[in-house]
Write a protein that holds these residues in place. Sequence first.
Motif, PDB file in Angstrom:
ATOM      1  N   TYR B 268       1.965   2.874  -3.585  1.00 19.11           N
ATOM      2  CA  TYR B 268       3.102   3.581  -2.979  1.00 19.11           C
ATOM      3  C   TYR B 268       2.693   4.918  -2.367  1.00 19.11           C
ATOM      4  O   TYR B 268       3.110   5.256  -1.273  1.00 19.11           O
ATOM      5  N   VAL B 269       1.890   5.695  -3.090  1.00 16.26           N
ATOM      6  CA  VAL B 269       1.735   7.097  -2.667  1.00 16.26           C
ATOM      7  C   VAL B 269       0.304   7.559  -2.410  1.00 16.26           C
ATOM      8  O   VAL B 269       0.077   8.737  -2.145  1.00 16.26           O
ATOM      9  N   CYS B 270      -0.658   6.667  -2.493  1.00 15.72           N
ATOM     10  CA  CYS B 270      -2.036   7.127  -2.308  1.00 15.72           C
ATOM     11  C   CYS B 270      -2.173   7.769  -0.921  1.00 15.72           C
ATOM     12  O   CYS B 270      -1.586   7.300   0.055  1.00 15.72           O
ATOM     13  N   MET B 271      -2.933   8.843  -0.841  1.00 18.24           N
ATOM     14  CA  MET B 271      -3.141   9.480   0.456  1.00 18.24           C
ATOM     15  C   MET B 271      -4.082   8.675   1.339  1.00 18.24           C
ATOM     16  O   MET B 271      -4.286   8.992   2.506  1.00 18.24           O
ATOM     17  N   ALA B 272      -4.660   7.630   0.776  1.00 22.36           N
ATOM     18  CA  ALA B 272      -5.443   6.647   1.532  1.00 22.36           C
ATOM     19  C   ALA B 272      -6.532   7.288   2.401  1.00 22.36           C
ATOM     20  O   ALA B 272      -6.561   7.113   3.616  1.00 22.36           O
ATOM     21  N   PHE B 273      -7.398   8.031   1.761  1.00 23.90           N
ATOM     22  CA  PHE B 273      -8.552   8.589   2.485  1.00 23.90           C
ATOM     23  C   PHE B 273      -9.408   7.466   3.067  1.00 23.90           C
ATOM     24  O   PHE B 273     -10.110   7.632   4.052  1.00 23.90           O
ATOM     25  N   CYS B 274      -9.328   6.307   2.417  1.00 21.82           N
ATOM     26  CA  CYS B 274     -10.048   5.116   2.889  1.00 21.82           C
ATOM     27  C   CYS B 274      -9.629   4.767   4.315  1.00 21.82           C
ATOM     28  O   CYS B 274     -10.440   4.374   5.133  1.00 21.82           O
ATOM     29  N   GLU B 275      -8.321   4.902   4.589  1.00 21.56           N
ATOM     30  CA  GLU B 275      -7.837   4.522   5.923  1.00 21.56           C
ATOM     31  C   GLU B 275      -8.291   5.531   6.984  1.00 21.56           C
ATOM     32  O   GLU B 275      -8.465   5.179   8.144  1.00 21.56           O
ATOM     33  N   ASP B 276      -8.478   6.777   6.554  1.00 20.72           N
ATOM     34  CA  ASP B 276      -8.956   7.790   7.511  1.00 20.72           C
ATOM     35  C   ASP B 276     -10.348   7.452   8.031  1.00 20.72           C
ATOM     36  O   ASP B 276     -10.709   7.819   9.142  1.00 20.72           O
ATOM     37  N   VAL B 277     -11.158   6.814   7.198  1.00 16.12           N
ATOM     38  CA  VAL B 277     -12.542   6.545   7.604  1.00 16.12           C
ATOM     39  C   VAL B 277     -12.770   5.075   7.936  1.00 16.12           C
ATOM     40  O   VAL B 277     -13.894   4.664   8.230  1.00 16.12           O
ATOM     41  N   CYS B 278     -11.704   4.277   7.910  1.00 14.47           N
ATOM     42  CA  CYS B 278     -11.834   2.838   8.182  1.00 14.47           C
ATOM     43  C   CYS B 278     -12.403   2.636   9.586  1.00 14.47           C
ATOM     44  O   CYS B 278     -11.890   3.182  10.561  1.00 14.47           O
ATOM     45  N   ARG B 279     -13.467   1.840   9.700  1.00 15.72           N
ATOM     46  CA  ARG B 279     -14.100   1.619  11.006  1.00 15.72           C
ATOM     47  C   ARG B 279     -13.174   0.886  11.971  1.00 15.72           C
ATOM     48  O   ARG B 279     -13.309   0.985  13.179  1.00 15.72           O
ATOM     49  N   ARG B 280     -12.246   0.145  11.429  1.00 17.61           N
ATOM     50  CA  ARG B 280     -11.334  -0.615  12.283  1.00 17.61           C
ATOM     51  C   ARG B 280     -10.513   0.306  13.199  1.00 17.61           C
ATOM     52  O   ARG B 280     -10.052  -0.114  14.252  1.00 17.61           O
ATOM     53  N   LYS B 281     -10.324   1.566  12.800  1.00 19.45           N
ATOM     54  CA  LYS B 281      -9.505   2.461  13.621  1.00 19.45           C
ATOM     55  C   LYS B 281     -10.146   2.732  14.978  1.00 19.45           C
ATOM     56  O   LYS B 281      -9.479   3.110  15.918  1.00 19.45           O
TER      57      LYS B 281
END
Lengths: 228, 704
Positions: B268-281
Amino acid sequence: MESKIRKQWKMASLDEIKRFVLSSFTEVKKNPCPVDQLRRFTDHTRRNSCGECVICREGLLQLAVVTESITQGLGREQDVEIIKDISADLVLGSGCDYGKEVGRIVSQRIAENAEDLTRHIKRKRCDTLVCNKLLTFYVAPETCTGCSKCVDICPVSAIAGGDRLIHVIDVSLCNRCGACEDVCDDKAIIRAGAVLPKLPEAPIPAGSFQVETEASGLMSRKRRRKSE
Amino acid sequence: MKTVSITIDGHVLLVDSGDSILHAALKADLYIPHLCHHPDLPDIGACRLCVIEIEGVDEIKTACSTRVEENMVIYSKTEKLNAMRRLSMELMLANHVDDCTTCPKYLKCELQSLIQYLGVSTARLKRTLNAVPVNTANPLFVRDLNRCVSCGRCVRACRDLRGVDVLDYAVMADDRIMVDVKNHHLMTEEGCRFCGACVEVCPTGALQDKDGVFSDDLNREIGLVPCRSGCPAQINVPKYIRAIKEGDDQEAIAVIRERAPFPHSLGYVCMAFCEDVCRRKEINEALSIRELKKFAATQDQGLWKEKIVVKPNSGKKVAVIGSGPAGLTAAYYLKKSGHAVTVFEKMPVAGGMLTTGIPSYRLPREAVAAEIAIITDMGVEICTSTEISDLEALKKSGYDEILIAIGAGKGTRLPIDGANCDNVEENIDFLRKAALNQAPILQGKVVVLGGGNVAFDCARTARRLGAGEVTILCLESRVGMTASLDEIEEGLEEGIKIINNTSFNAIEHQGSRATGVCCQKVKSFNLDDNKKMQLELAPDSDHVIPADTIIFAIGQRPEIPAGWDLPLTPGNCIGSVDEVKTADKSVYLAGDVSYGTHSVIRAIASGRKAAIAMDLALGGDGKIEEMLSREKVAGTYLGRDDTFLGKKREIPIQENPDQRTADFSAVNHCLAAEEACNEAVRCLQCDMRVAITKPRIWASYGIK
């Protein structure tokens, strides 16, 4: 960029390869200069390599570059050895028969034409007057009609002349591109070795040139032989 | 397998009958130079560096593409072979730029090591450089053909290892052969899966990752997987995403559970640092990793519990102060390590910020309660409504170690006129009252001062408490706000007004009752190199924004009880060694109290770190790692999928903004199974690259 089809010699039969390589060589053989033959042959065969093996892809390219530089008068002493090494390795180590066949022909031609090669490299001389950069262009004063076509086309303005005047090429300016030769309708542009016949020093009216006896030309040739 | 005997350079070897000569030799620690050979790829014998002579065979062979035979006598280093190798190498170098020291592959380059081994240079042959511009047009990868030696490893990796087949040898404009993307296209146009195998196998600097895609200072296994290295708790993201893709949700939750005991809350609330560095972006949008975590958590049947290891009772006792994610994570792992754990919580409910900070429309209380129940079921005792004011007394009451994990729970007020009026609130205090149903019914205008996520929590909570008009006032411009884009967007949807570039100088008040905020427009606002605020106000822009309630949401800090005799940092955190240890050997720290306000996931990581340090100090082995999922390495095959690059990020269903402010029920729903699977398919599977074998350099061989 359009995609060109790459040859796949690995899939081809020995016969097919031999036919291709031999016909490539037959084509260039019409050319009388053995060094220029090699240049054309290696250039054509490197363009048709499948390009996967180093010795064929880079080796043929190196042969083409080295032979071209020799025909341009930029040959270096080690070039003969380089050509020998690469062609020997092509025969020994090519991944398929394409490289081997090309290597065989190059090796054979090097052995047969060692002297021509050396003359191109050391004396910067092409005896067959094929390699533009190793010869001298002059205007035959008895043939020139003074049409000025060559004057106009010369990219380095090395040809002096004027309307109805015999044109004169300044050898020190000439870059030996051969453009004048192609444009002259009267075949008045002549290829020569280092020795030129007696020529007018500056343009004179067309048809006024006196052809000299051959004595001086012969003598100079003799002198040159002695020095060789 | 049958073995045969061969002799290489006088060394008699017993080798598998199916082996290539090169493979057999390398396995026996006997080096034969090679470049186009890669342990994971089919051999093509193209570089001609592994040439050998075999007794009784006229031809020169390549060791990589010749099978061993019984009683073969092989020579790999004769003068003739060495000369051939040197020539091949010279030929490759003739076409290769000379500036090793400026190359990103410098000292990691296989070509460079071979130059050293063979002792060749570019001096003899004519240079055949192809001088093409470095190609940066593709996402994620840089292709520098000036450094390419056309060994074809990338072609084989893409075609034979991955089954994607995007690269090939191509005829270039001058009829030279080079490796290129098929049809001279961009990688995206040919359906590249951006797995990175081509870059991984490239022996030179011809194929590189773009700068900043990976961090260099981590070990390969984690560094090559940005989502995992970007996660403070280093959750094995690609592994659980793959499990979701394969429909194995129980496996997915087990993978998450290996590193974090609050998967559902994080969903629900993770700041998702993983998504910030996801290569897919770099292709379209980052993978929706947090939503996939939430999905996996909702599917949890608890099968992972069977694999949990609880160590025998150590007889040691630990006290944890604070029941937030940091404290409870540490408590969970310490309990599993065999220690008796008591958690003290001053609030009437456990969970810290998860239950009394973050509003329940963002994080439903049931999700948190269920995760805390798992921890108490393990035997962790939680004493709520118990404030520890005397640390020394606690120490003396029989605990071997104490963990302070009290978080950062004190809101900050600016020292401006009127700041202490009755109707001026502090962020955390306000949210806590709302969470405990103690908040006042709000009426009229509410103004929230601040531009971060907590400001939005306050504003959106105020909206749900009945405020007529809610305004967020902040110094920053819209793009400069620290709140996440989702928060800003959802806040706007709920009718929150945002006024940017505004400074608040005083609270206008009548007696002890605030009536408005005295503001001034900001001309420029930024932080200098020392993170000091540089603020320039527009002259003559003073104005008052009327308000019935004002909430400060400009940050929070730990609130350390007065009686605790501990050294504090300027941010009011407790001074620590290495984040978890303090000068007092029996007192440890975890979470925000150690490093200041951060995220739930960092609190969990910090709790793990504290548990390891404390277990070691209590005589344990400090090993809290557990394997709840199956041991499974990423495969090698991807195959073609022409729809792969176009796949858009799945967005979960959201409650209608008009209705959702009526109460505190959850705003964002979970992805459906099919949506989760579609989303999981978008993963670039960066971990597949880690499984590629790293070739050995010649210097590491016994016989060279």
